[in-house]
Design a protein around this motif. Structure first.
Motif, mmCIF file in Angstrom:
data_model
loop_
_atom_site.group_PDB
_atom_site.id
_atom_site.type_symbol
_atom_site.label_atom_id
_atom_site.label_comp_id
_atom_site.label_asym_id
_atom_site.label_seq_id
_atom_site.Cartn_x
_atom_site.Cartn_y
_atom_site.Cartn_z
ATOM 1 N N VAL A 87 0.911 -1.154 0.059
ATOM 2 C CA VAL A 87 0.192 -0.007 0.082
ATOM 3 C C VAL A 87 0.986 1.323 0.044
ATOM 4 O O VAL A 87 1.973 1.180 0.434
ATOM 5 C CB VAL A 87 -1.021 0.011 1.310
ATOM 6 N N THR A 88 0.411 2.233 -0.642
ATOM 7 C CA THR A 88 1.037 3.495 -0.488
ATOM 8 C C THR A 88 0.030 4.366 0.269
ATOM 9 O O THR A 88 -1.022 4.078 0.402
ATOM 10 C CB THR A 88 1.133 4.490 -1.724
ATOM 11 N N VAL A 89 0.732 5.353 1.091
ATOM 12 C CA VAL A 89 0.067 6.047 2.218
ATOM 13 C C VAL A 89 -0.030 7.519 1.995
ATOM 14 O O VAL A 89 1.181 8.055 1.714
ATOM 15 C CB VAL A 89 0.357 5.751 3.869
ATOM 16 N N GLU A 90 -0.943 8.258 1.608
ATOM 17 C CA GLU A 90 -0.939 9.817 1.406
ATOM 18 C C GLU A 90 -1.580 10.376 2.596
ATOM 19 O O GLU A 90 -2.737 10.285 2.783
ATOM 20 C CB GLU A 90 -1.494 9.997 0.028
ATOM 21 N N ARG A 91 -0.744 10.997 3.508
ATOM 22 C CA ARG A 91 -1.290 11.654 4.585
ATOM 23 C C ARG A 91 -1.690 13.078 4.460
ATOM 24 O O ARG A 91 -1.182 13.800 3.472
ATOM 25 C CB ARG A 91 -0.241 11.691 5.596
ATOM 26 N N GLN A 92 -2.816 13.455 4.711
ATOM 27 C CA GLN A 92 -3.628 14.725 4.254
ATOM 28 C C GLN A 92 -3.513 15.008 2.771
ATOM 29 O O GLN A 92 -2.835 16.145 2.413
ATOM 30 C CB GLN A 92 -2.731 15.760 5.190
ATOM 31 N N PRO A 93 -4.206 14.306 2.273
ATOM 32 C CA PRO A 93 -4.262 14.417 0.605
ATOM 33 C C PRO A 93 -4.764 15.372 0.149
ATOM 34 O O PRO A 93 -4.358 15.955 -1.154
ATOM 35 C CB PRO A 93 -4.754 13.093 0.218
ATOM 36 N N ASP A 94 -5.527 16.193 0.825
ATOM 37 C CA ASP A 94 -6.428 17.302 0.310
ATOM 38 C C ASP A 94 -6.361 18.434 1.213
ATOM 39 O O ASP A 94 -7.148 18.399 2.040
ATOM 40 C CB ASP A 94 -8.037 16.857 -0.049
ATOM 41 N N PRO A 95 -5.513 19.385 0.974
ATOM 42 C CA PRO A 95 -5.735 20.486 1.649
ATOM 43 C C PRO A 95 -7.040 21.372 1.980
ATOM 44 O O PRO A 95 -7.109 21.902 3.113
ATOM 45 C CB PRO A 95 -4.383 21.629 1.094
ATOM 46 N N ALA A 96 -7.874 21.314 1.004
ATOM 47 C CA ALA A 96 -8.953 21.886 1.187
ATOM 48 C C ALA A 96 -10.050 20.907 2.062
ATOM 49 O O ALA A 96 -11.250 21.613 2.346
ATOM 50 C CB ALA A 96 -9.626 22.201 -0.258
ATOM 51 N N ASP A 97 -9.697 19.785 2.419
ATOM 52 C CA ASP A 97 -10.555 18.857 3.328
ATOM 53 C C ASP A 97 -9.560 18.471 4.578
ATOM 54 O O ASP A 97 -9.333 17.396 4.209
ATOM 55 C CB ASP A 97 -10.840 17.872 2.292
ATOM 56 N N PRO A 98 -9.450 19.149 5.493
ATOM 57 C CA PRO A 98 -8.578 18.896 6.315
ATOM 58 C C PRO A 98 -9.071 17.325 7.434
ATOM 59 O O PRO A 98 -8.384 16.972 8.060
ATOM 60 C CB PRO A 98 -8.705 20.053 7.366
ATOM 61 N N ALA A 99 -10.508 17.270 7.369
ATOM 62 C CA ALA A 99 -10.932 16.100 7.789
ATOM 63 C C ALA A 99 -10.358 14.719 7.035
ATOM 64 O O ALA A 99 -10.647 13.691 7.955
ATOM 65 C CB ALA A 99 -12.357 16.147 7.994
ATOM 66 N N LEU A 100 -10.061 14.871 5.961
ATOM 67 C CA LEU A 100 -9.669 13.757 5.309
ATOM 68 C C LEU A 100 -8.034 13.693 5.719
ATOM 69 O O LEU A 100 -7.109 14.200 5.333
ATOM 70 C CB LEU A 100 -9.673 13.840 3.844
ATOM 71 N N LEU A 101 -7.861 12.892 6.534
ATOM 72 C CA LEU A 101 -6.414 12.518 7.336
ATOM 73 C C LEU A 101 -5.514 11.721 6.550
ATOM 74 O O LEU A 101 -4.274 11.978 6.405
ATOM 75 C CB LEU A 101 -6.564 12.073 8.591
ATOM 76 N N ALA A 102 -5.944 10.692 5.764
ATOM 77 C CA ALA A 102 -5.119 9.697 5.000
ATOM 78 C C ALA A 102 -5.837 9.020 3.916
ATOM 79 O O ALA A 102 -7.066 8.670 4.117
ATOM 80 C CB ALA A 102 -4.346 8.802 6.044
ATOM 81 N N ARG A 103 -5.143 8.670 3.136
ATOM 82 C CA ARG A 103 -5.769 7.693 1.970
ATOM 83 C C ARG A 103 -4.645 6.374 1.768
ATOM 84 O O ARG A 103 -3.485 7.024 1.344
ATOM 85 C CB ARG A 103 -5.829 8.478 0.512
ATOM 86 N N LEU A 104 -5.296 5.314 1.941
ATOM 87 C CA LEU A 104 -4.326 4.234 1.743
ATOM 88 C C LEU A 104 -4.813 3.530 0.126
ATOM 89 O O LEU A 104 -5.977 3.290 -0.013
ATOM 90 C CB LEU A 104 -4.384 3.214 2.662
ATOM 91 N N ARG A 105 -3.527 3.357 -0.485
ATOM 92 C CA ARG A 105 -4.091 2.774 -1.929
ATOM 93 C C ARG A 105 -3.426 1.444 -1.867
ATOM 94 O O ARG A 105 -2.078 1.304 -1.855
ATOM 95 C CB ARG A 105 -3.691 3.708 -2.899
ATOM 96 N N ALA A 106 -4.060 0.456 -2.297
ATOM 97 C CA ALA A 106 -3.681 -0.761 -2.432
ATOM 98 C C ALA A 106 -3.122 -1.003 -3.874
ATOM 99 O O ALA A 106 -3.687 -0.747 -4.747
ATOM 100 C CB ALA A 106 -4.505 -1.912 -2.171
#
Length: 331
Positions: A87-106
């Motif tokens: 998996v890749t982990v992108e933390r805080q992927p959208d600066p306009a959406d601070p509640a979105l903390l991380a996105r894991l992509r398999a």
């Protein structure tokens, strides 16, 4: 008639992502608020902060909320690694959406991670053990392994020295006094220790520990005297007190701190240790400055963790929210 399986249940990627989100239900959180939500879409797993569950009195900055969510993120990461998924982990992927903390992509199957599997095996067994620990000290090699697992998550760990224990005890006790004098805090404590039936969260009085002499005071989750558990015969003489800290004091650093916290607690469980995060001294400004002084100003404190050899009797599990409450699967 049974419901048809969702695509997440039908595809290998979907099954792994949903399993990871389910493992994350076991993550520790302040007041057992479980302030996170998961969303599965195709090959991604999004972690969102549930800000409705933020503690307004004890955690106005959201520091403990972010630490809690970081612990859930680490649980999910370890689950996927132990299942043999890259998996890749992108933390805080959208600066306009601070509640979105991380996105894991398999990105596909790989060889399973044996070290991650050891931590995943500890996930359902880990408990926050607020009872007193025994006299046997934690061996230095074990403490070194705890520090190494924290550093692998870009965190830092300070082992409180004997000469620093009075400052830790005074700071924690003072923080508790300040909070209990605040009506808003008392109401918040009542809210999260007197939860509606079936809520699957909070700290029920049945799992609270009755006050007893301790080297460092512990939060009283049942100030009315209804705590269901005895502290036991120990006095924490062999306990080690660890300050988890980082180089910055901002939401991105808190999230990473939560990942390090999860690694610390799961490694402690795998080593046979009991553990209990202590956040009182972090919740109040003046004691938090004292914690920073204990670090000689080299970092910002996120949490104190007590580890040691706990009583032999098993603890009841903490309430957990259901997958349907927390996990959303979209096509």
């Amino acid at each position: 008639m049974s419901q048809p399986a969702t695509w997440a249940e039908q595809t290998p990627t979907g099954r792994m992502l949903e399993a990871a989100a389910r493992q994350a239900l076991h993550a520790p959180s302040v007041f057992n608020t479980q302030p996170w939500r998961w969303r599965i879409t195709a090959d991604t797993l999004d972690l969102r902060a549930d800000t409705d569950r933020q503690l307004a009195a004890a955690d106005p900055d959201g520091r403990l909320l972010a630490l809690s969510c970081g612990a859930a993120l680490h649980h999910a990461r370890m689950s996927l690694a132990a299942a043999g998924w890259t998996v890749t982990v992108e933390r805080q992927p959208d600066p306009a959406d601070p509640a979105l903390l991380a996105r894991l992509r398999a990105t596909g199957p790989t060889r399973l991670d044996v070290a991650a599997a050891r931590l995943v095996e500890a996930i359902p067994r880990r408990r926050t053990d607020r009872r007193a620990y025994g006299d046997r000290p934690v061996p230095e090699p074990v403490l070194n392994r705890l520090r190494a697992t924290v550093e692998a998550e870009d965190g830092h760990l300070h082992i409180v020295r004997p000469d620093q224990m009075p400052m830790l005890a005074v700071s924690t006790g003072r923080a508790a006094d300040i909070e209990l004098a605040d009506p808003a805090y008392r109401e918040e404590l009542r809210r999260w220790t007197d939860r509606p039936a079936g809520s699957g969260d909070g700290v029920p009085t049945a799992t609270a520990v009755r006050p007893a002499p301790r080297r460092v005071p512990l939060r009283d989750y049942a100030p009315g005297g209804a705590a269901g558990l005895s502290a036991g015969a120990g006095f924490d003489r062999g306990a080690a007190y660890l300050i988890l800290f980082g180089e910055r004091d901002d939401p991105a650093a808190w999230l990473r701190g939560g990942e390090a916290l999860s690694a610390l607690l799961l490694t402690a469980m795998a080593e046979g240790l009991a553990s209990a995060p202590l956040s009182d001294a972090i919740e109040v400004a003046w004691p938090r400055r004292m914690m920073r002084d204990l670090l000689a100003g080299i970092g910002d404190p996120y949490l104190v963790v007590r580890v040691g050899w706990g009583p032999d009797e098993d603890l009841p599990p903490a309430p957990r929210r259901t997958p349907a409450d927390v996990i959303e699967v979209t096509g």
